[in-house]
Design a protein around this motif. Structure first.
Motif, short mmCIF file in Angstrom:
data_model
loop_
_atom_site.label_atom_id
_atom_site.label_comp_id
_atom_site.label_asym_id
_atom_site.label_seq_id
_atom_site.Cartn_x
_atom_site.Cartn_y
_atom_site.Cartn_z
N SER B 177 -3.72 -5.86 -5.87
CA SER B 177 -2.70 -4.91 -7.19
C SER B 177 -1.61 -4.65 -6.17
CB SER B 177 -4.14 -4.05 -6.76
OG SER B 177 -4.72 -4.17 -5.80
N PHE B 178 -1.36 -5.42 -5.09
CA PHE B 178 -0.32 -4.13 -4.52
C PHE B 178 0.58 -5.48 -3.66
CE2 PHE B 178 -3.63 -2.21 -1.36
CZ PHE B 178 -3.14 -1.02 -3.03
N ASP B 179 0.42 -6.67 -4.70
CA ASP B 179 1.58 -8.01 -4.83
C ASP B 179 2.91 -7.46 -5.05
OD1 ASP B 179 0.10 -9.78 -4.19
OD2 ASP B 179 -0.37 -11.11 -5.79
N GLU B 180 3.14 -6.34 -6.66
CA GLU B 180 4.49 -6.60 -6.78
C GLU B 180 5.19 -5.15 -6.48
OE1 GLU B 180 6.45 -9.05 -9.11
OE2 GLU B 180 4.43 -9.48 -9.11
N HIS B 181 4.09 -4.41 -5.85
CA HIS B 181 4.47 -2.90 -5.62
C HIS B 181 3.70 -2.22 -4.66
CE1 HIS B 181 5.66 -2.28 -9.56
NE2 HIS B 181 5.03 -3.26 -10.25
N PRO B 182 4.21 -2.75 -2.82
CA PRO B 182 3.78 -2.72 -1.68
C PRO B 182 3.89 -0.84 -1.40
CG PRO B 182 5.28 -4.15 -1.57
CD PRO B 182 5.27 -3.68 -3.14
N GLU B 183 4.36 -0.38 -2.05
CA GLU B 183 4.41 1.28 -1.58
C GLU B 183 3.33 1.75 -2.37
OE1 GLU B 183 6.43 -0.37 -3.96
OE2 GLU B 183 6.36 0.25 -6.32
N TRP B 184 2.54 1.51 -3.12
CA TRP B 184 1.30 2.10 -3.92
C TRP B 184 0.17 1.98 -3.52
CZ3 TRP B 184 0.23 -1.16 -9.18
CH2 TRP B 184 1.61 -0.80 -10.14
N ALA B 185 0.14 1.22 -1.96
CA ALA B 185 -0.47 1.17 -0.90
C ALA B 185 -0.39 2.52 0.13
CB ALA B 185 -0.85 -0.42 -0.28
N ILE B 186 0.65 2.66 0.94
CA ILE B 186 1.16 3.62 1.06
C ILE B 186 0.42 4.95 0.83
CG2 ILE B 186 2.79 4.09 2.78
CD1 ILE B 186 1.98 2.03 3.05
N ARG B 187 0.78 5.10 -0.40
CA ARG B 187 1.23 6.26 -1.30
C ARG B 187 -0.36 6.64 -1.11
NH1 ARG B 187 4.52 6.41 -6.68
NH2 ARG B 187 5.97 4.85 -5.16
N ILE B 188 -1.68 5.53 -1.73
CA ILE B 188 -2.80 5.79 -1.44
C ILE B 188 -3.65 6.01 -0.12
CG2 ILE B 188 -2.21 4.96 -4.19
CD1 ILE B 188 -4.55 3.20 -3.38
N GLY B 189 -2.86 5.93 0.34
CA GLY B 189 -3.78 6.26 2.04
C GLY B 189 -3.48 5.40 3.41
N ALA B 190 -2.60 4.21 2.92
CA ALA B 190 -2.80 2.67 3.85
C ALA B 190 -1.90 3.25 5.29
CB ALA B 190 -2.10 1.52 3.23
N ASP B 191 -1.44 2.51 6.28
CA ASP B 191 -0.91 3.10 6.81
C ASP B 191 -0.06 1.97 7.05
OD1 ASP B 191 -2.15 5.39 8.12
OD2 ASP B 191 -4.59 4.06 8.28
N ALA B 192 -0.58 0.51 6.91
CA ALA B 192 1.12 -0.04 7.34
C ALA B 192 0.28 -1.40 5.41
CB ALA B 192 0.27 -1.33 8.15
N TYR B 193 1.28 -2.20 5.36
CA TYR B 193 0.82 -3.24 3.97
C TYR B 193 1.03 -4.05 4.29
CZ TYR B 193 2.14 -6.47 0.60
OH TYR B 193 1.82 -7.32 -0.80
#
Lengths: 335, 335
Positions: B177-193
């Motif tokens: 789900s983050f393949d094209e949009h790594p920024e979503w991972a950070i936005r929903i709480g991840a510290d790194a992608y």
């Protein structure tokens, strides 16, 4: 080292995530002459049930249970690929009903059947009936084996038996939901029930000699009941609204708490539909007893279950439906 | 034998259910000096994607896909237990978000991390955040790795990051789900992608030297949005009633057809909520494009998707909600 001790030794490794130790343990059993069928049936399956019971009692969390299941899966795969390879005769496809994501029992039975000498294709968790049908048409096995963990998947189970019967493939049933009630398996379309792999292998051997007569006529499920089941989440959402009016503290529930309450309410609708489907009120009563035990281990009182039933009963579509009397009976049981 | 050929060779074995041949194939690659990390990342993971693409195009059924996934799981376990055992440094827990039952990507990453030298505990499919939290408190890993297959599980993802951050455990995200949009991972709480295991291993090595600053403040999800999401099935049921008024042929739908239509409508609500959650309308547009492709491969016209959107828009709670404008935009996109 008796059966019980082996089970406990396996559980200890599984819940602590010791994959390597669990694999070594099963391979050592194999080396001492225990058959693959018995290692799975007498050690791993009871271990998995013990893990489930510990979750039910609130002693371990879902995370611990998942870690343990992962270890069991690892050991199952290791055992499957360890020698000796069985000589194979006949073939069976193993599937889980649509909606059933608990595939580990099906996986165990599939490995046991293969180890017992029947070529086995395992289709894993929740598979749509039409797709199982296309697979059977291509693969043409002697039988379809369906495991069913919970009565929630009984209508899905019948979809699978209908698909198999249309192709003249007989169905053998197993799984925890039939443990106490083998008659349910026959009622929802199975041609035979097997409490364990030994009986399943006997039935399959008999069917290879004398294929059973399979009726191509599908079992027609009650459309009204299917629609009630399909609307379970909607009914749960409306019952929550009703519950919130009566218990204003619920407005302070977190979305997660609301979701869990909603899930329990939807389960009540689905189990009631399943009970009507097999025409046995005992199914719903047994579910309520199970739910009360489960929630009490988590400090949710029995009265909350009764309040949930009451709130569902306020919905006219449920009260006046063919499951209405089950809610009445449930309230009497919980009183 | 290039990477692409190997992928095709693996897929051939997987979709035909040849477990033994698939295991032999991966072990032979290992014997020729390909690392476990690369066998998983360059052969098995692309093979699994190819299987998914073939299902998307309607070339294989869910049963075939499940059979193939079972073969891939077998090969994954065989590879994990094959020598050499890595020297381990540091530790990571791998989990899937609550609601996410597609665990094979998480399983691959877990085996890759372990093969890459990090002690790994894999918690399998859908695990409640509170239980992941208890597990982290007991196990105290350097990091939690969360894979997320679909935006449907973004709120569940945040529940996991909140649970981890409360214990000062940083979170690394991966998954399709983050393949094209790594920024979503950070936005929903991840510290790194990390797009792949090589990057994940780098990040984990950096974090062992310099643990990242983790905010113990939870990300508070929008309650209104969570409630819309929780009511997705209810909205779908009501939209079906509306659709049936407009398309009377739908009264002849089988319960199964009604259920599938209902599932698609509920997905529209859930993806719209996910799009609002990451504040990116592209998420909803990409979902609609995907759904149209999927249904067209099954002879369902684009107009049916538009009709579904229209029917959802007749519900006041949706039309007047913060996802209402997404339905408008979707209809424009499909026109």
């Amino acid at each position: 080292m008796g059966g019980r001790d082996r089970v406990t030794l396996f559980v200890d490794r599984a819940v602590s995530g010791q994959t390597g130790a669990a694999i070594d343990f099963t391979i050592q059993l194999l080396d001492t002459g225990v058959s693959k069928v018995n290692i799975i049936g007498d050690v791993m399956a009871p271990a998995q049930r013990q893990v489930g019971d510990r979750w039910q009692r609130g002693e371990i969390t879902v995370a611990d249970e998942h870690l343990a299941s992962g270890v069991t899966e690892s050991a199952l795969y290791a055992l499957a690929s360890a020698p000796p390879a069985p000589r194979l005769q006949g073939s069976v496809v193993v599937a889980c009903a649509p909606g059933d994501w608990h595939s580990i029992a099906g996986h165990m039975i599939a490995e046991q059947l293969q180890a017992g000498g029947v070529a086995t294709a395992f289709l894993g968790a929740s598979t749509p009936a039409a797709d199982v049908g296309r697979f059977l048409a291509k693969y043409r096995p002697d039988a379809l084996a369906v495991t069913c963990a919970l009565p929630l998947f009984f209508t899905g189970f019948t979809e699978l038996t209908n698909a198999a019967h249309a192709l003249d493939v007989p169905v053998i049933a197993g799984g925890r939901s039939f443990d106490e009630h083998p008659e349910w398996a026959i009622r929802i379309g199975a041609d035979a029930y097997a409490p364990d792999v030994a009986r399943a292998l006997e039935v399959l051997a008999e069917w290879r000699v004398t294929p059973p007569r399979v009726s191509p006529e599908p079992i027609v499920t009650d459309v009204g009941l299917s629609k009630l089941e399909a609307r379970a989440d909607e009914f749960a959402a409306r019952a929550i609204t009703e519950l919130t009016t009566r218990f204003p503290t619920m407005t302070k529930y977190t979305p997660r708490q609301l979701q869990r309450t909603s899930e329990d309410l939807a389960y009540m609708v689905r189990f009631a539909a399943a009970a009507r489907y097999v025409d046995d009120a005992a199914l719903f009563a047994e579910f309520l007893t199970w739910l009360v035990d489960l929630l009490e281990a988590r400090n949710v009182p029995k009265a909350a279950v009764a309040a949930g039933l009451e709130s569902l009963r306020t919905l006219p579509e449920l009260r006046d439906s063919e499951v209405g009397f089950l809610f009445e009976a449930g309230l009497t049981l919980l009183a």
